[in-house]
Enzyme design. Sequence first.
Site, PDB file in Angstrom:
ATOM      1  N   CYS A   1      29.100  27.131  43.027  1.00 57.23           N
ATOM      2  CA  CYS A   1      30.278  27.034  43.904  1.00 57.23           C
ATOM      3  C   CYS A   1      29.890  27.421  45.327  1.00 57.23           C
ATOM      4  O   CYS A   1      28.945  28.189  45.529  1.00 57.23           O
ATOM      5  CB  CYS A   1      31.378  27.977  43.431  1.00 57.23           C
ATOM      6  SG  CYS A   1      32.068  27.494  41.853  1.00 57.23           S
TER       7      CYS A   1
ATOM      8  N   ARG B   1      39.020  19.919  24.724  1.00 54.79           N
ATOM      9  CA  ARG B   1      40.048  20.815  24.166  1.00 54.79           C
ATOM     10  C   ARG B   1      41.309  20.037  23.779  1.00 54.79           C
ATOM     11  O   ARG B   1      41.973  20.357  22.815  1.00 54.79           O
ATOM     12  CB  ARG B   1      40.395  21.870  25.225  1.00 54.79           C
ATOM     13  CG  ARG B   1      41.180  23.042  24.736  1.00 54.79           C
ATOM     14  CD  ARG B   1      41.623  23.969  25.892  1.00 54.79           C
ATOM     15  NE  ARG B   1      40.754  23.936  27.039  1.00 54.79           N
ATOM     16  CZ  ARG B   1      39.783  24.825  27.292  1.00 54.79           C
ATOM     17  NH1 ARG B   1      39.579  25.821  26.457  1.00 54.79           N
ATOM     18  NH2 ARG B   1      39.042  24.702  28.383  1.00 54.79           N
ATOM     19  N   TYR B   2      41.671  19.047  24.587  1.00 55.37           N
ATOM     20  CA  TYR B   2      42.876  18.243  24.355  1.00 55.37           C
ATOM     21  C   TYR B   2      42.427  16.829  23.980  1.00 55.37           C
ATOM     22  O   TYR B   2      41.427  16.338  24.522  1.00 55.37           O
ATOM     23  CB  TYR B   2      43.723  18.166  25.629  1.00 55.37           C
ATOM     24  CG  TYR B   2      44.020  19.508  26.262  1.00 55.37           C
ATOM     25  CD1 TYR B   2      45.050  20.309  25.783  1.00 55.37           C
ATOM     26  CD2 TYR B   2      43.275  19.958  27.347  1.00 55.37           C
ATOM     27  CE1 TYR B   2      45.332  21.531  26.380  1.00 55.37           C
ATOM     28  CE2 TYR B   2      43.542  21.183  27.938  1.00 55.37           C
ATOM     29  CZ  TYR B   2      44.573  21.968  27.456  1.00 55.37           C
ATOM     30  OH  TYR B   2      44.843  23.175  28.041  1.00 55.37           O
TER      31      TYR B   2
ATOM     32  N   CYS C   1      34.984  33.212  43.805  1.00 56.89           N
ATOM     33  CA  CYS C   1      36.273  33.899  43.802  1.00 56.89           C
ATOM     34  C   CYS C   1      36.143  35.102  42.877  1.00 56.89           C
ATOM     35  O   CYS C   1      35.619  34.982  41.761  1.00 56.89           O
ATOM     36  CB  CYS C   1      37.357  32.959  43.281  1.00 56.89           C
ATOM     37  SG  CYS C   1      37.305  31.335  44.065  1.00 56.89           S
TER      38      CYS C   1
HETATM   39  S1  SF4 Z   1      37.589  29.883  40.672  1.00 56.64           S
HETATM   40 FE1  SF4 Z   1      36.257  29.982  42.491  1.00 56.64          FE
HETATM   41  S2  SF4 Z   1      34.286  30.696  41.742  1.00 56.64           S
HETATM   42 FE2  SF4 Z   1      35.453  30.002  39.953  1.00 56.64          FE
HETATM   43  S3  SF4 Z   1      34.873  27.868  39.606  1.00 56.64           S
HETATM   44 FE3  SF4 Z   1      36.680  27.840  40.949  1.00 56.64          FE
HETATM   45  S4  SF4 Z   1      35.840  27.862  43.062  1.00 56.64           S
HETATM   46 FE4  SF4 Z   1      34.177  28.471  41.675  1.00 56.64          FE
END
Ligand code: SF4
Length: 346
Positions: A99, A86-87, A103
């Site tokens: 992950c 992107r940059y 989240c």
């Molecule tokens: S925000 Fe949370 S779920 Fe999303 S990539 Fe980062 S650690 Fe993983």
Amino acid sequence: MTIGIEALTDQHLVARERVDELRRVAAQFQVALTDEVAALIDPTDPHDPIAAQFVPSAAELRTAVEERADPIGDERWSPLPGIVHRYPDRVLLKPGLVCPVYCRFCFRREQIGARGKVLGRAALERAYAYIREHPEIWEVVVTGGDPFLLTPRRIAAIVGALAGIEHVQVIRFHTRVPIVDPKRVTAALVDALATKTAVYVVVHANHPRELTGAAKDAVTRLVRAGIAMLSQSVLLRGINDDAGVLEQLFRGLVAMRVKPYYLHHPDLARGTGHFRGDIAAGQELMRELRRRASGLCQPTYVLDIPGGHGKVPIGPCWLHRDGTGWRVEDGAGAVHRYLPSVGDPE
Ligand code: SF4
């Protein structure tokens, strides 16, 4: 260990009546917590800031018109799998998209998890070739998903390949592992990061309760190995949108030798509207934070412009034009005139 919906109810972190709701969310978006994160949740608090970050809720099933599957436009800037350019001077390298926790406000929530692919050896070689062919690339941000979920052997191979490209001067890892799964920061993982090229590790933490003793120990293992540590946080409504909470979070990080780098305004990811507050309120929090805490505790408040136009600081601004001079605000909120004399060039 990663835990899912059944374990959340078994551990009394979610009432059984909510299981259907959780399943409907999980059909659309990944769900996982680590034992360490589950242990931080106070099940008696309906507004627990840890649960709110990781336990799904029916609010995620509501999508606003402006929300998007790819809010920061990664796809637009991806010349080949695993690379986002992107940059001019830096690229993202995404070797995997898994992950340790998911989240609920994640900006890549529709790309990560089981549906996301790990880059195989051939795809990684093509990514390295792209970086090699672009001498303007000074920094590689290894992200995902969470790159610290890769085995130390794979991390060492990535570090070795990038360190072997002369124009790559900085390798930066973005990870939540030291905070949410600190025991994964083993001696082998730390060794895998050892190279002559500058390595930065940026940890993601949003609330001071995430800074546990185990997380501090994990960060210490990285710091002792000469890794430069930064943090990124997301400004989340009802979780950390409070000057006292942010102050504790950033003081805690600095005391762990982690310099707060970014405070992100939440991106327009689908089903995340309940986490987004007003930018003016965010700017006021940043003002208050500057009044309260050392400059070391000040991250840059940023917005990723939707559509892939990049990340920009969004204030607050302490300096305003006033005729031929300026008005500048001090830490206590008083405004002063500043009339600089501009010297003639030699
Ligand atoms: S925000 Fe949370 S779920 Fe999303 S990539 Fe980062 S650690 Fe993983």
